[in-house]
Design an enzyme around this catalytic site. Structure first.
Site, mmCIF file in Angstrom:
data_model
loop_
_atom_site.group_PDB
_atom_site.id
_atom_site.type_symbol
_atom_site.label_atom_id
_atom_site.label_comp_id
_atom_site.label_asym_id
_atom_site.label_seq_id
_atom_site.Cartn_x
_atom_site.Cartn_y
_atom_site.Cartn_z
ATOM 1 N N LYS A 285 38.651 26.912 34.943
ATOM 2 C CA LYS A 285 38.580 28.032 33.984
ATOM 3 C C LYS A 285 39.609 29.106 34.319
ATOM 4 O O LYS A 285 40.370 29.546 33.458
ATOM 5 C CB LYS A 285 37.173 28.651 34.028
ATOM 6 N N ASN A 286 39.616 29.540 35.584
ATOM 7 C CA ASN A 286 40.445 30.701 35.908
ATOM 8 C C ASN A 286 41.936 30.385 35.978
ATOM 9 O O ASN A 286 42.753 31.297 35.965
ATOM 10 C CB ASN A 286 39.948 31.366 37.195
ATOM 11 N N ARG B 197 37.337 39.703 29.923
ATOM 12 C CA ARG B 197 38.163 40.503 30.835
ATOM 13 C C ARG B 197 39.542 39.885 31.041
ATOM 14 O O ARG B 197 40.541 40.583 31.120
ATOM 15 C CB ARG B 197 37.488 40.564 32.200
ATOM 16 N N CYS C 228 32.041 44.999 34.154
ATOM 17 C CA CYS C 228 31.256 43.857 33.713
ATOM 18 C C CYS C 228 30.046 43.727 34.623
ATOM 19 O O CYS C 228 29.822 44.569 35.484
ATOM 20 C CB CYS C 228 32.095 42.588 33.679
ATOM 21 N N ARG D 17 35.502 46.622 38.340
ATOM 22 C CA ARG D 17 36.703 45.830 38.119
ATOM 23 C C ARG D 17 37.854 46.623 37.481
ATOM 24 O O ARG D 17 38.275 46.353 36.354
ATOM 25 C CB ARG D 17 36.363 44.582 37.302
ATOM 26 N N PRO D 18 38.371 47.604 38.216
ATOM 27 C CA PRO D 18 39.504 48.381 37.691
ATOM 28 C C PRO D 18 40.779 47.540 37.580
ATOM 29 O O PRO D 18 40.844 46.434 38.133
ATOM 30 C CB PRO D 18 39.680 49.495 38.725
ATOM 31 N N LEU E 67 45.753 48.197 40.132
ATOM 32 C CA LEU E 67 46.831 47.486 40.843
ATOM 33 C C LEU E 67 47.791 46.814 39.866
ATOM 34 O O LEU E 67 48.998 46.755 40.094
ATOM 35 C CB LEU E 67 46.242 46.444 41.806
ATOM 36 N N ASP F 14 32.795 33.399 43.903
ATOM 37 C CA ASP F 14 32.201 32.692 42.753
ATOM 38 C C ASP F 14 31.194 31.625 43.197
ATOM 39 O O ASP F 14 30.441 31.105 42.380
ATOM 40 C CB ASP F 14 33.292 32.041 41.889
ATOM 41 N N ARG G 73 30.245 30.459 28.925
ATOM 42 C CA ARG G 73 31.565 31.062 29.130
ATOM 43 C C ARG G 73 32.389 30.231 30.106
ATOM 44 O O ARG G 73 33.607 30.149 29.958
ATOM 45 C CB ARG G 73 31.403 32.467 29.743
#
Ligand code: EPU
Length: 447
Positions: A20-21, A90, A114, A119-120, A123, A307, A399
């Site tokens: 997924k990622n 996101r 979330c 989760r800024p 960076l 995860d 998801r």
């Protein structure tokens, strides 16, 4: 709602889907290319569909056939990603780097926090500024443009305060089309970062060092078409290894990269299970009758993946002794604890530490999935629990896991999606349903 009848042994083989990622960021990466690209081994997930919607809203043409996506980003219509879509995913913030690099400007709404933390994206933003972008954040949207009306970003030396996966990926993509050399220090080393680098290289980008903490990118004026296959999903693979362990079942995983799973395999071995490689892309979980407690600290790769924290916690609840999990990557990733406790787990949470005292059994209960990996944790707990577990809020599962329940059914698990409330069914209905699932007969007596 998902209903699971626990304590069924598993057996056989399962094929792991694409990551997924990786798929999400590589899809965003196709925006860098003014030709069309083919992506293979793309998992079938709601998040992938949402990323597809975002690309379509930007003017990209996408066609899906099986696990292959044909993506044509030759004519990007606009540089503004719509808020309704970004707020649902996101990872859609990833489009900022490629849009800025290719078009010289981008407008992307802030994705917001979330379920697992704030989760800024500071960076990502600071890195783009170092590469010559003017960045303003107004009314919840990031407006970025190349400073001085220039067309291309400038290479820069950027030190990341922490090895953020997303920031490394955003800046690597932006740097592929920048003028000159970009050096990313303290970069993330996750396999998905390496996959993105390999994809960009397949399009002609010049990238060295991906997979180490220093990545060097020499910008090129344009990238070309490619045909690229996404790596297997190491978190899906890890989830299946735990499924084998928690049900005391020997199962084989096909299409995996064993090296991506070293931290998870080491912890399974420390607990008394074993994992053997039957082929370069095949792992077999050898279970044990009882597992020992072990401590876990989540860390950036090659450390234990955050995860896998929730799925692994389910296994620890049933091990002998006390385990401590320390979650160091996200600040709010313990919400599955309350639900596991409803199933009889004995867990105390103090800030980002969970102290798990092993219990002999879990008992099936109605529970609610609070995020993607929590939903996997509850399914694993349900597979091992006595009786019936029902899990609500399956949108989280959809998801990020490609047909998890179908794959588990293929291994012999008894679980199915049902409509309705999470009230426990009558015991005789449960027995009838279990035997119907086993025999293939039509289901009756269930709500
Ligand atoms: N962080 C900042 N500022 C930034 C970026 C990150 O403070 O600008 C912080 C985060 O708040 C977090 C830490 O750094 O506390 C690590 O975040 P990172 O940027 O590494 O994570 P991410 O890119 O947002 C990706 C995965 C996550 C996975 C993490 C860590 C995608 C789409 N998501 O998130 O996957 O947990 O890396 O490995 O790639 C999941 O699949 O369930 C999932 C959450």
């Amino acid at each position: 709602m998902l209903r699971i009848w626990g304590k069924q042994p598993l057996h056989g083989q399962v094929k792991i889907s694409g990551a997924k990622n990786s798929a999400l960021v590589v899809m965003a990466g196709t925006l860098l290319c003014s030709d069309d690209c083919l992506l293979r081994n793309v998992p079938s997930l709601v998040d992938v569909a949402r990323m597809g919607d975002i690309l379509s809203a930007l003017g990209v043409k996408i066609q899906r056939q099986g696990d292959t996506l044909a993506i044509d980003a030759s004519h990007i219509g606009q540089s503004e990603a719509p808020y309704e879509l970004v707020s649902q995913l996101r990872a859609s913030f990833f489009v900022i780097g490629p849009l800025l690099a290719r078009l010289g400007s981008a407008r992307v709404p802030l994705p917001g926090g979330c379920a697992i933390g704030a989760r800024p994206v500071d960076l990502h933003v600071r890195g783009l500024q170092a590469m010559g972008a003017d960045v303003q954040i107004e009314h919840g949207t990031v407006f970025a443009s190349v400073r001085g009306g220039k067309q291309r970003l400038q290479g820069a030396r950027i030190y990341l305060d922490c090895p953020s996966v997303g920031a490394t990926e955003t800046l690597m993509m932006a740097a592929t089309l920048a003028e000159g050399e970009t050096i990313l220090e303290n970069a993330a080393q996750e396999p998905e970062v390496v996959d993105l680098a390999n994809f960009c290289r397949a399009m002609g980008a010049q990238i060295r060092g991906a997979g180490t903490n220093t990545i060097v990118i020499s910008g090129v004026p344009r990238l070309h078409s490619t045909d690229y296959s996404i790596i297997p999903d190491r978190i899906e693979a890890g989830t299946f290894l735990v499924a084998g362990a928690i049900t005391h079942s020997e199962i084989s995983l096909l299409s995996v990269v064993p090296n991506h799973l070293n931290a998870v395999v080491a912890k399974l071995r420390a607990m008394g299970a074993d994992v053997v490689a039957d082929a370069p892309d095949q792992l077999r979980l050898i279970p044990n009758r009882q597992y020992r407690a072990t401590d876990i600290k989540t860390l950036p790769f090659p450390g234990f993946p955050t995860d896998m924290q929730a799925p692994f916690m389910s296994l620890l609840t049933l091990s002998e002794g006390n385990s401590v999990i320390s979650e160091t990557v996200f600040e709010n990733r313990m919400r599955h604890v309350a639900e596991l406790s409803r199933m009889g787990a004995d867990i105390t949470v103090k800030s980002n530490l969970a102290i798990i005292r092993g219990v002999p059994t879990l008992s099936g209960a109605p529970v609610v999935a609070t995020d993607l990996r929590a939903s996997a944790a509850l399914i694993l707990a349900g597979l091992a629990a006595d009786g019936v577990t029902t899990i609500q809020e399956l949108q989280h599962l959809d998801r990020g896991y490609d047909n998890l329940e179908g794959k588990l059914q293929g291994l012999g698990a008894k679980l199915m999606r049902v409509a309705g409330e999470a009230t426990a069914p009558e015991p005789n209905a449960v027995e009838a349903a279990v035997s119907a699932v086993t025999s293939g007969a039509p289901l009756t007596g269930l709500p």
